[in-house]
Write a protein that holds these residues in place. Sequence first.
Motif, PDB file in Angstrom:
ATOM      1  N   GLU A 181       0.838  -1.213   0.000  1.00 28.96           N
ATOM      2  CA  GLU A 181       0.000   0.000   0.000  1.00 28.96           C
ATOM      3  C   GLU A 181       0.868   1.256   0.000  1.00 28.96           C
ATOM      4  O   GLU A 181       0.609   2.204  -0.739  1.00 28.96           O
ATOM      5  CB  GLU A 181      -0.924   0.009   1.223  1.00 28.96           C
ATOM      6  CG  GLU A 181      -1.833  -1.201   1.274  1.00 28.96           C
ATOM      7  CD  GLU A 181      -3.304  -0.821   1.375  1.00 28.96           C
ATOM      8  OE1 GLU A 181      -3.589   0.370   1.568  1.00 28.96           O
ATOM      9  OE2 GLU A 181      -4.155  -1.720   1.235  1.00 28.96           O
ATOM     10  N   ASP A 190       1.217   4.123  -2.942  1.00 29.35           N
ATOM     11  CA  ASP A 190       1.055   5.541  -2.646  1.00 29.35           C
ATOM     12  C   ASP A 190       2.346   6.329  -2.871  1.00 29.35           C
ATOM     13  O   ASP A 190       2.416   7.521  -2.584  1.00 29.35           O
ATOM     14  CB  ASP A 190       0.598   5.733  -1.193  1.00 29.35           C
ATOM     15  CG  ASP A 190      -0.830   5.243  -1.003  1.00 29.35           C
ATOM     16  OD1 ASP A 190      -1.578   5.236  -1.996  1.00 29.35           O
ATOM     17  OD2 ASP A 190      -1.187   4.861   0.122  1.00 29.35           O
ATOM     18  N   ILE A 192      -4.569  -3.171  -6.052  1.00 31.34           N
ATOM     19  CA  ILE A 192      -4.470  -1.935  -5.275  1.00 31.34           C
ATOM     20  C   ILE A 192      -4.358  -0.726  -6.195  1.00 31.34           C
ATOM     21  O   ILE A 192      -4.983   0.310  -5.984  1.00 31.34           O
ATOM     22  CB  ILE A 192      -3.278  -2.016  -4.311  1.00 31.34           C
ATOM     23  CG1 ILE A 192      -3.638  -2.964  -3.168  1.00 31.34           C
ATOM     24  CG2 ILE A 192      -2.912  -0.637  -3.768  1.00 31.34           C
ATOM     25  CD1 ILE A 192      -2.513  -3.261  -2.243  1.00 31.34           C
ATOM     26  N   ARG A 227      -6.816   2.519  -6.374  1.00 28.07           N
ATOM     27  CA  ARG A 227      -6.269   3.865  -6.214  1.00 28.07           C
ATOM     28  C   ARG A 227      -6.605   4.736  -7.419  1.00 28.07           C
ATOM     29  O   ARG A 227      -7.006   5.880  -7.286  1.00 28.07           O
ATOM     30  CB  ARG A 227      -4.741   3.819  -6.097  1.00 28.07           C
ATOM     31  CG  ARG A 227      -4.237   3.175  -4.857  1.00 28.07           C
ATOM     32  CD  ARG A 227      -4.397   4.149  -3.682  1.00 28.07           C
ATOM     33  NE  ARG A 227      -3.531   3.751  -2.585  1.00 28.07           N
ATOM     34  CZ  ARG A 227      -3.767   2.743  -1.782  1.00 28.07           C
ATOM     35  NH1 ARG A 227      -4.856   2.016  -1.927  1.00 28.07           N
ATOM     36  NH2 ARG A 227      -2.922   2.456  -0.808  1.00 28.07           N
TER      37      ARG A 227
END
Length: 258
Positions: A11, A15, A43, A47
Amino acid sequence: MTCEDVERLVEAYADGELSLESALALEAHVAGCPACTARLDGIRAVRHTLRTAPYFQAPEALAARVRTTMAAASTSSSRPRAPRPLYRRWQPWLAAAASLAVVSLAVAGVLRQRAALADDATTAAVIEGHVRSLMADHLTDVASTDRHTVKPWFAGRIDFSPTVVDLASDGFPLVGGRLDYIDQHAAAALVYQRREHRINVFLWPHASGSAVHVTRSDARGYRVISWSRRGMAVWMVSDLALVELEDFARKLDAAMHD
Ligand SMILES: [Zn+2]
């Protein structure tokens, strides 16, 4: 790095919050692990959808359809008639919500494709810039191993001030710098050497915040590593072995942000 490590870090990676070193280690694992590739893709898709979904700017056609649906709903409900079953009253709203979701997914898909294409195009341009610099025998405009000579040379020639570091003590001496033009960017090109190999490092301002985002490519016998951090895109290219170029990337990133 293990699958458990990836699960813990993925994660933060998505990011753009991992260090370059951790990001490279995670990418190396993911490249050889279908399970972690699927995890990362999932993921990223979420996002991306969250970032790009048109929650605040619905396309005009969709907005018009929602308005029509709302008007139809209010007209029909203003007529005196027996109350419709609850599911019938909600049907138009559910349809509008469903089409908004479909549009969101479609837009996210297109944008993701576009980002991948842009990355591919820049990779190709970076390799071209590297080959051009070697073939045309125009590797440097300013040939110097002294960063205090190379950095000021860019002043007035380019509208940003590239961070110039020397990595001679790490076995990657600075050779010089030149101006280049890569994929519609005026770029500061810094040239480093490793044995008989040349490394071109292209720098240009990049608006996407301070996040680190690493991509690697291997095309036409050249390795390309890129990332952006603190408003600067860094693209490096060489025919060096990938492990050595990664080593260089880590050292350059650390030295640039000392
Ligand atoms: Zn794994």
